[in-house]
Design a protein around this motif. Structure first.
Motif, mmCIF file in Angstrom:
data_model
loop_
_atom_site.group_PDB
_atom_site.id
_atom_site.type_symbol
_atom_site.label_atom_id
_atom_site.label_comp_id
_atom_site.label_asym_id
_atom_site.label_seq_id
_atom_site.Cartn_x
_atom_site.Cartn_y
_atom_site.Cartn_z
ATOM 1 N N ARG A 36 -8.182 -10.277 -10.407
ATOM 2 C CA ARG A 36 -7.003 -9.300 -10.045
ATOM 3 C C ARG A 36 -6.605 -9.976 -8.725
ATOM 4 N NH1 ARG A 36 -12.078 -5.367 -8.620
ATOM 5 N NH2 ARG A 36 -12.699 -6.421 -6.470
ATOM 6 N N TRP A 75 -5.109 -9.425 -1.975
ATOM 7 C CA TRP A 75 -4.275 -8.662 -1.207
ATOM 8 C C TRP A 75 -3.273 -9.270 -0.399
ATOM 9 C CZ3 TRP A 75 -9.734 -6.748 0.571
ATOM 10 C CH2 TRP A 75 -9.986 -5.747 -0.419
ATOM 11 N N SER A 96 -12.020 6.920 1.905
ATOM 12 C CA SER A 96 -10.699 6.963 1.881
ATOM 13 C C SER A 96 -10.174 6.482 3.128
ATOM 14 C CB SER A 96 -10.155 8.536 2.138
ATOM 15 O OG SER A 96 -10.735 8.991 3.115
ATOM 16 N N GLY A 126 -7.537 -5.311 -5.435
ATOM 17 C CA GLY A 126 -7.944 -4.160 -6.086
ATOM 18 C C GLY A 126 -7.646 -2.937 -5.335
ATOM 19 N N GLU A 127 -7.596 -1.877 -5.758
ATOM 20 C CA GLU A 127 -7.378 -0.614 -4.951
ATOM 21 C C GLU A 127 -8.669 -0.023 -4.320
ATOM 22 O OE1 GLU A 127 -4.590 0.695 -4.205
ATOM 23 O OE2 GLU A 127 -3.687 -0.880 -5.325
ATOM 24 N N ASP A 128 -9.766 -0.373 -4.791
ATOM 25 C CA ASP A 128 -11.046 0.323 -4.450
ATOM 26 C C ASP A 128 -11.294 -0.077 -2.958
ATOM 27 O OD1 ASP A 128 -11.387 1.530 -6.916
ATOM 28 O OD2 ASP A 128 -12.977 0.301 -7.482
ATOM 29 N N ARG A 176 -8.899 -1.114 -0.680
ATOM 30 C CA ARG A 176 -7.871 -1.145 0.184
ATOM 31 C C ARG A 176 -7.815 -0.193 1.497
ATOM 32 N NH1 ARG A 176 -3.008 -3.537 -1.170
ATOM 33 N NH2 ARG A 176 -3.511 -3.639 -3.225
ATOM 34 N N GLU A 198 -6.005 -0.276 5.255
ATOM 35 C CA GLU A 198 -4.952 0.615 5.677
ATOM 36 C C GLU A 198 -5.672 1.484 7.086
ATOM 37 O OE1 GLU A 198 -3.009 4.989 4.246
ATOM 38 O OE2 GLU A 198 -3.825 3.632 2.758
#
Length: 246
Positions: free
Chosen positions: A101, A104, A178, A201-203, A205, A209
């Motif tokens: 993938r 970032w 989260s 990947g999203e897991d 991220r 943030e």
């Protein structure tokens, strides 16, 4: 289309999605999980857990299960297994694909520094500060030179032994996290610097943030290079299409 039996090295979310997608297409599939966590997520297909115990074990597994193609969807930092798999598949002429993938990229407000090796981290963490290693425990010893810093390292399962740094501790927690969860944790632990691998990947991220919202410095470890000549795709859909086209 000829019958293809695919081995999916499925240590990531994408790996599990590939395994499930192949099964829904009626293709025989075996998923391999390293077995590092006590409660791995079930990909919904036959699973081999615990790795292959080296090159000989990997070759034996290919023969035992009649594998005719391999999709490597391991973690982008699983350099040893990725290199070995590519070499063996090339030697025996087995179709082989790597799914990686995208990494970032920084967003406005991010304060990122990239490093090539774990030992480079110390130069970016001032003495007396707290660094949170969201890098896993496997190569903790490689983060050398962190004396006089407080070192925190996250792991999924309880540690088998004491923390290797004198002024540090394990943070045991299981994803998903989260951004709010990560912000609360970093604030509670007094984190000054977040160190992470460029896993993509999203897991993962949410931690980035959270660091942006808190104004924390992020030190991001670059990925190891892929094997020369490897066929690489970036999405689950592309990997499934590759298998269908065999």
């Amino acid at each position: 289309m000829r019958l293809v039996t695919v081995l999916v090295l499925a240590g990531t979310r994408e790996g599990r999605e590939i395994a499930a997608g192949l099964a829904t297409r009626g293709m025989p599939v075996l998923a391999s999980l390293a077995g590092r966590t006590r409660r791995p997520l079930d990909p919904g297909v036959p699973v081999r857990s615990g790795g292959f115990d080296g090159e000989a074990g990997f070759r034996a597994a290919l023969d035992e299960h009649g594998i005719t193609a391999v999709i490597d969807a391991t973690h982008p930092f699983a350099e040893t297994i990725t290199g070995r798999t590519a070499r063996i598949c090339c030697e025996i002429g087995l179709p082989h694909l790597i799914l990686r993938r995208p990494g970032w990229t920084p967003a406005p407000g991010d304060d990122w520094t990239r490093i090539k090796a774990e030992a480079d981290l110390a130069a970016h963490v001032p003495r007396g500060k707290t660094v949170f290693l969201a890098t896993g425990p496997q190569r903790l010893e490689a983060f050398s030179g962190l004396e006089d810093r407080r070192v925190l390292c996250r792991r999924i399962d309880p540690a088998p032994g004491p923390f290797p740094h004198e002024d540090g501790q394990w943070v045991v927690s299981r994803p998903p996290f989260s951004a709010d969860d990560e912000m609360a944790l970093f604030a509670l632990m007094g984190v000054d610097v977040l160190a992470a691998k460029d896993s993509g990947g999203e897991d993962g991220r949410a931690k980035l943030e959270a660091a942006r919202r808190l104004g924390l410095k992020v030190v991001l470890l670059d990925r190891p290079p892929l094997p020369d000549g490897a066929q690489v795709v970036e999405t689950v859909e592309a990997a499934l299409q590759w298998a269908e086209d065999l």
